[in-house]
Design an enzyme around this catalytic site. Structure first.
Site, PDB file in Angstrom:
ATOM      1  N   TYR A  90     -58.390  27.136   9.039  1.00  0.00           N
ATOM      2  CA  TYR A  90     -58.849  27.430   7.678  1.00  0.00           C
ATOM      3  C   TYR A  90     -58.123  26.544   6.673  1.00  0.00           C
ATOM      4  O   TYR A  90     -58.741  25.926   5.795  1.00  0.00           O
ATOM      5  CB  TYR A  90     -58.596  28.904   7.387  1.00  0.00           C
ATOM      6  CG  TYR A  90     -59.047  29.373   6.021  1.00  0.00           C
ATOM      7  CD1 TYR A  90     -60.346  29.836   5.821  1.00  0.00           C
ATOM      8  CD2 TYR A  90     -58.174  29.382   4.933  1.00  0.00           C
ATOM      9  CE1 TYR A  90     -60.761  30.285   4.573  1.00  0.00           C
ATOM     10  CE2 TYR A  90     -58.576  29.819   3.691  1.00  0.00           C
ATOM     11  CZ  TYR A  90     -59.870  30.278   3.513  1.00  0.00           C
ATOM     12  OH  TYR A  90     -60.278  30.712   2.272  1.00  0.00           O
ATOM     13  N   SER A 117     -59.474  27.129  -1.971  1.00  0.00           N
ATOM     14  CA  SER A 117     -58.587  28.261  -1.689  1.00  0.00           C
ATOM     15  C   SER A 117     -57.152  27.911  -2.050  1.00  0.00           C
ATOM     16  O   SER A 117     -56.754  26.738  -1.983  1.00  0.00           O
ATOM     17  CB  SER A 117     -58.661  28.609  -0.196  1.00  0.00           C
ATOM     18  OG  SER A 117     -57.574  29.413   0.202  1.00  0.00           O
TER      19      SER A 117
END
Length: 263
Positions: free
Chosen positions: A154, A141
């Site tokens: 995250y 990501s």
């Protein structure tokens, strides 16, 4: 690395990016092995690929669980053989501040993607090393390059995944086994529908980066494998942000903070 004729295992392959990667690699001649927890969705993807003339099989497993990954490895080796390509795509996690996140959810965010990539790679790596060939891909990501506020668990898991990729690249020099990291920006998938409120926490600087389709990410994965690229970042403004993070980290941090979510 040659894709045509290769065996490629993709985790998180029932929907979104993973499903698109499976379709793309099968179209290029790979025998794709789709892995996810949802058996019904996997069978639908396999039927779709076979309907297009591709070769595909499915394996149901929670790749964040050590015992299930061991069972997956045994089943794959028995039914198909050792994969030539492993794509660690499985990912989970909501964008929350640390104090908003229950400990059990923090464990889940760490298990998938980080622990999952660690376990799945470890499962097939000895065979790849013995054969002296193979390719490992991690899908990461942008938060691993430009950390934004309001996504602590995250972000931590994605930075761990980046570290794993870098460590593997060092470990595997000269072994015949290569490593790629593919980092897409915002992807037009079901993630935001399944995680209400997450989109509100994307820093406004993201407006400079065109959203990607799962098919574009799949093409980037194929490029990384075929040309043996160490990194593929898309779209191009993300490459600029990555360079800024390397050479002017405080400036990038400030811009992301000023345009990011606030409590």
């Amino acid at each position: 690395m040659r894709i045509d004729g290769a065996v490629a295992l993709i985790t998180g392959a029932s929907t979104g990016i993973g499903a698109a990667i499976a379709v793309d690699l099968a179209r290029r001649g790979a025998h794709v092995l789709l892995v996810a927890r949802n058996a019904e969705a996997l069978e639908e993807r396999v039927a779709d690929i076979r309907g297009r003339g591709g070769r595909a099989d499915s394996f149901t497993a929670d790749v964040g669980d050590q015992e299930q990954v061991a069972a997956l490895g045994a089943a794959v080796r028995e039914q198909v053989g050792v994969p030539d390509v492993v794509v660690n795509n499985a990912g989970a996690g909501r964008w929350l501040y640390l104090d908003e996140t229950e400990p059990s959810e923090l464990e889940t965010m760490t298990a998938v993607p980080y622990t999952a990539a660690l376990l799945v790679t470890r499962e097939f790596l000895p065979d790849m090393l013995a054969r002296r060939s193979g390719w490992i891909v991690t899908i990461n990501s942008p938060v691993s390059r430009m950390t934004w506020p309001g996504a602590t668990g995250y972000a931590g898991a994605r930075w761990a995944l980046r570290g794993l990729t870098a460590a593997l690249r060092q470990d595997l020099r000269g072994t015949g086994v290569g490593v790629s990291e593919v980092v897409p920006g915002k992807v037009l998938s079901d993630y935001f529908a399944n995680n209400p409120g997450a989109e509100d926490r994307i820093p406004k600087i993201d407006a400079l980066m065109p959203a990607q389709t799962p098919e574009q990410v799949a093409a980037a994965v194929a490029l990384a494998v075929a040309r043996e690229r160490r990194e593929v970042l898309l779209p191009w403004p993300l490459k600029v942000a990555d360079l800024a993070g390397r050479f002017t980290p405080r400036l990038l941090e400030k811009v992301v903070a000023l345009t990011g979510h606030r409590r």
